[in-house]
Scaffold this motif. Structure first.
Motif, PDB file in Angstrom:
ATOM      1  N   ILE A   3      -4.328  31.547 -11.155  1.00  0.00           N
ATOM      2  CA  ILE A   3      -3.637  30.413 -11.772  1.00  0.00           C
ATOM      3  C   ILE A   3      -3.371  30.783 -13.225  1.00  0.00           C
ATOM      4  O   ILE A   3      -4.269  31.246 -13.927  1.00  0.00           O
ATOM      5  CB  ILE A   3      -4.479  29.128 -11.705  1.00  0.00           C
ATOM      6  CG1 ILE A   3      -4.734  28.758 -10.248  1.00  0.00           C
ATOM      7  CG2 ILE A   3      -3.780  27.988 -12.438  1.00  0.00           C
ATOM      8  CD1 ILE A   3      -5.639  27.574 -10.058  1.00  0.00           C
ATOM      9  N   SER A  30       3.914  24.906  -1.610  1.00  0.00           N
ATOM     10  CA  SER A  30       4.139  26.238  -2.177  1.00  0.00           C
ATOM     11  C   SER A  30       5.501  26.782  -1.764  1.00  0.00           C
ATOM     12  O   SER A  30       6.150  26.264  -0.864  1.00  0.00           O
ATOM     13  CB  SER A  30       3.025  27.192  -1.739  1.00  0.00           C
ATOM     14  OG  SER A  30       3.038  27.353  -0.349  1.00  0.00           O
ATOM     15  N   GLN A  47       2.697  28.468  -6.051  1.00  0.00           N
ATOM     16  CA  GLN A  47       2.592  27.015  -6.029  1.00  0.00           C
ATOM     17  C   GLN A  47       2.546  26.470  -7.460  1.00  0.00           C
ATOM     18  O   GLN A  47       1.635  26.800  -8.215  1.00  0.00           O
ATOM     19  CB  GLN A  47       1.332  26.579  -5.291  1.00  0.00           C
ATOM     20  CG  GLN A  47       1.164  25.078  -5.243  1.00  0.00           C
ATOM     21  CD  GLN A  47      -0.007  24.677  -4.385  1.00  0.00           C
ATOM     22  OE1 GLN A  47      -0.454  25.429  -3.540  1.00  0.00           O
ATOM     23  NE2 GLN A  47      -0.510  23.477  -4.604  1.00  0.00           N
ATOM     24  N   CYS A  49       1.580  23.928 -10.242  1.00  0.00           N
ATOM     25  CA  CYS A  49       0.417  23.041 -10.371  1.00  0.00           C
ATOM     26  C   CYS A  49       0.613  22.136 -11.585  1.00  0.00           C
ATOM     27  O   CYS A  49       1.465  22.397 -12.423  1.00  0.00           O
ATOM     28  CB  CYS A  49      -0.850  23.877 -10.575  1.00  0.00           C
ATOM     29  SG  CYS A  49      -1.185  25.039  -9.246  1.00  0.00           S
ATOM     30  N   GLN A  53       0.969  24.878 -14.903  1.00  0.00           N
ATOM     31  CA  GLN A  53       0.287  26.029 -14.324  1.00  0.00           C
ATOM     32  C   GLN A  53       1.017  26.474 -13.066  1.00  0.00           C
ATOM     33  O   GLN A  53       1.601  25.655 -12.348  1.00  0.00           O
ATOM     34  CB  GLN A  53      -1.161  25.684 -13.985  1.00  0.00           C
ATOM     35  CG  GLN A  53      -1.993  25.383 -15.200  1.00  0.00           C
ATOM     36  CD  GLN A  53      -3.410  25.001 -14.836  1.00  0.00           C
ATOM     37  OE1 GLN A  53      -3.676  24.536 -13.730  1.00  0.00           O
ATOM     38  NE2 GLN A  53      -4.329  25.194 -15.760  1.00  0.00           N
ATOM     39  N   ALA A  55       0.313  28.965  -9.616  1.00  0.00           N
ATOM     40  CA  ALA A  55      -0.702  29.682  -8.840  1.00  0.00           C
ATOM     41  C   ALA A  55      -0.039  30.670  -7.897  1.00  0.00           C
ATOM     42  O   ALA A  55       0.976  30.362  -7.282  1.00  0.00           O
ATOM     43  CB  ALA A  55      -1.541  28.687  -8.033  1.00  0.00           C
TER      44      ALA A  55
END
Length: 103
Positions: A3, A30, A47, A49, A53, A55
């Motif tokens: 992440i 995702s 994905q 976040c 963020q 990931a």
């Protein structure tokens, strides 16, 4: 899984790229994107976040060996981190990521 927190502009560009070019199922959070490094193709599962963020959940290395397609699942954090940095360099254009350190 890796992440990484990003600058606001970089995060927006990455999310926009994923929405426009990534593959995703209806109830999937995702995206799958394909990236080429030298003669090797990688499929990354990314994905977005909260709190800017991104990931990297996994990657699949796709390569040819003796005229056969081979697949290798990558779950190790170091290669995932490097692939994420390469993705960000290729698909975001902020001045903050021009000088990237892979430490």
């Amino acid at each position: 899984m890796i992440i990484r927190k990003m600058y606001p502009e970089q995060y927006e560009q990455a999310c926009r790229y994923l929405q426009e070019n990534g593959k995703s199922s209806i109830l999937d959070a995702s995206y799958e994107v394909t990236m080429r490094v030298d003669d090797i193709e990688y499929q990354l599962r990314l994905q977005p976040c909260p709190k800017r963020q991104l990931a990297v959940l996994q990657a699949v290395k796709i390569f040819y060996m003796e005229e056969e397609i081979k697949y290798e699942l990558i779950l190790d954090n170091l290669p995932l981190s490097i692939l994420l940095e390469l993705f960000l360099i290729q698909h975001t254009s902020t001045s903050k990521n021009k000088a990237v350190s892979l430490k």
